[in-house]
Design an enzyme around this catalytic site. Structure first.
Site, short mmCIF file in Angstrom:
data_model
loop_
_atom_site.label_atom_id
_atom_site.label_comp_id
_atom_site.label_asym_id
_atom_site.label_seq_id
_atom_site.Cartn_x
_atom_site.Cartn_y
_atom_site.Cartn_z
CB CYS A 81 3.07 11.89 -2.98
SG CYS A 81 2.31 10.32 -2.60
CG HIS A 168 -1.00 13.78 -5.11
ND1 HIS A 168 0.14 13.68 -5.86
CD2 HIS A 168 -1.14 12.61 -4.48
CE1 HIS A 168 0.67 12.49 -5.70
NE2 HIS A 168 -0.07 11.81 -4.86
CD GLU A 170 0.05 16.80 -7.74
OE1 GLU A 170 0.13 17.48 -6.71
OE2 GLU A 170 0.50 15.65 -7.82
#
Ligand code: XMP
Length: 511
Positions: A81, A168, A170
């Site tokens: 990001c 993202h 994660e």
């Protein structure tokens, strides 16, 4: 000793999540502030660096930047990001604010074969949350994937192992995120997956033995997950040299001292020093109804009692605490200092005052890892997955002045609520559940008689870290059943209400 992955934190809400996901793949990771100096980075010998997201735009005059020498380390770098924008900016690509903010789910279209996408399905769902985007790439960068709204959802350096993702990986909504992170760790950074709760236990036992030698260690055992896992680990390492002190404040859950003893059934030789200080706590709280004053009195009394008990072991050299990694990470906050809303019961001043050296065996671990370590150490599930409980205990759940009768009334109510949660298989469906005793009486009918008894509230919330919380939506028949049991079995209570306020605006505890 272990391959280490360095995460530079630019202030994203997801930074800790990146670290946890990396560790779940078996690679040890550490978070440091975005401007961590290059000398320190070199000392760490990280196998790779991940640059996190950030609330900032790269064009902002105060946008956080890493030490520029990280680009010269010649180790793999992954920008996520905002981290992607840093990669783009460094290699001369153009970043510009986009007309609309992209937030939510998107599908990635893989444009080029690359080890970062091994075993990742085309069109797989990813999670986006950004306002700026990369407009045009520079010649040394190569596009790897796009989404409907971003032409540059993933790219890499043509020749160096430097990658950038707009989404993202994660976040669990990125369905292939774990695979992408694993590909970065193993295909690109060539890390060895040698970190696990089991290896942690073995290594920390050796470290603790080396550090402590033949000295004795005092530990404040609260019955919560962190201090209990610390106790089990230290006991494995140094046996009888550990002195666990359990201070019964008289403000704890129903039958807590017995329960704690039982939860250590796998450790029959762990000799807990139980101190019953309930009379002292209750008398120091006599007539006090202000929430902050109650907290301060309890904090002070705890230190006084603990110090006095610890003084019985003059040869002790260490004080063990169950500090976790989130308390240790130097947090990057761009939102300004947050105001103290409640003074939390803090015994951090103890070691200095008692001239003891501090030992914090869990300071490298996240909460979910502490739980796994607890399981490895044969602690029972009811302890390892226990709901959090505040230091000041039931005193902050009895609104107004506290006395022994009110404590006993609330303990009975709470015990019914919690035991029913276990029976209905709902204990793990909520992050924290408890009862509150209100200073209100209300009219009721019991048989043919009018009653005028107290009201209690039940509260249950779902949360990740207690900072924000949503109300748990229990089945209505469960709540009704608990309410019936409380009114029928606890003399003095004639009405039960369920708190449906989230945090914010309300806090989790009532005081
Ligand atoms: P609040 O009420 O601030 O609670 O929304 C957030 C979480 O913290 C716990 N809590 C405490 N824990 N000492 C603690 O160790 C305290 O003084 C304390 N006050 C609140 C609360 O139970 C919830 O999990």
């Amino acid at each position: 000793m272990h391959d280490t992955l360095l995460i530079l934190d630019f202030g994203s809400q997801y930074t800790q999540l990146i670290a946890r996901k990396i560790r779940e793949s078996g690679v040890y990771s550490e978070i440091h502030p975005f401007n961590y100096p290059i000398e320190k980075i070199k000392e760490m010998h990280p196998k790779a660096i991940i640059l996190s997201g950030s609330p900032f735009s790269i064009g902002h005059p105060n946008a956080p930047k890493p030490d520029p020498d990280i680009w010269e380390l010649k180790i793999p770098i992954l920008g996520i990001c905002y981290g992607m924008q840093l990669v783009a900016e460094h290699f001369g690509a153009q970043v510009a604010p986009s007309e609309k903010r992209e937030y939510g789910k998107a599908k990635i279209l893989i444009k080029a074969e690359d080890p970062i996408f091994e075993n990742v399905q085309n069109n797989s769902q990813v999670w986006m949350s950004h306002a700026d985007k990369v407009q045009t790439l520079s010649p040394c960068l190569k596009i790897l994937a796009a989404t409907e709204n971003s032409d540059h959802a993933a790219f890499r350096h043509e020749t160096q192992p430097i990658y950038a993702l707009q989404f993202h990986p994660e976040v669990h909504h990125s369905l292939c995120g774990k695979q992408i992170l694993a590909n970065f760790l193993f295909n690109i950074a060539h890390c060895h997956p040698d970190w696990s709760p089991g290896s942690f236990v073995q290594e920390s036992i050796a470290q603790i033995r080396k550090l402590v030698g033949s000295d004795r260690v005092i530990l404040g055992l609260s019955g919560g997950v962190d201090s209990s896992v610390a106790a089990a680990l230290l006991h494995q390492a140094i046996g009888k040299q550990l002195i666990p002190i359990f201070v019964d404040t008289g403000l704890m859950r129903y039958d807590e001292a017995h329960r704690v003893r039982d939860m250590f059934r796998a450790y029959p030789s762990l000799d807990i020093d139980f101190v019953d200080a309930s009379t002292m706590f209750l008398s120091s709280l006599d007539g006090i109804s202000d929430p902050e004053q109650k907290r301060k009195i309890i904090g002070r009394t705890f230190i006084e009692v603990f110090e006095k008990e610890a003084a019985k072991y003059p040869d002790a050299r260490y004080l063990a605490q169950g500090t976790l990694y989130p308390d240790v990470i130097e947090s990057v906050s761009f939102a300004g200092p947050s105001a103290t809303i409640k003074s939390h019961h803090n015994v951090g001043g103890l070691p200095k005052k008692m001239k003891l050296k501090l030992i914090e065996p869990l300071r490298e671990l996240f909460k979910d890892e502490v739980r796994k370590v607890g399981v490895t150490l044969n602690l029972p599930e009811e302890l390892v997955y226990r709901h959090p409980f505040p230091g000041p205990g039931l005193a902050v759940r009895i609104i107004g002045a506290v006395d022994k009768d009110k404590v006993s009334l609330l303990q009975k109510v709470d015990e019914i609520f919690i035991s029913e949660l276990w029976k209905w298989n709902l204990y793990h469906e909520t992050w924290q559940a408890f009862a509150v005793l209100l200073p209100i009486q209300s009219v009721g009918v019991m048989g043919d008689e009018r009653s005028y008894d107290q009201v209690c509230a039940l509260r249950a919330v779902n949360s990740v870290d207690g900072m924000t919380a949503e109300v748990t939506e229990f089945p209505f028949d469960f709540l009704q059943h608990v309410s019936n049991r409380i009114c029928n079995e606890v003399k003095g209570i004639s009405r039960v209400v369920y708190d449906i306020t989230s945090k914010p605006p309300a806090t989790i505890e009532w005081e």
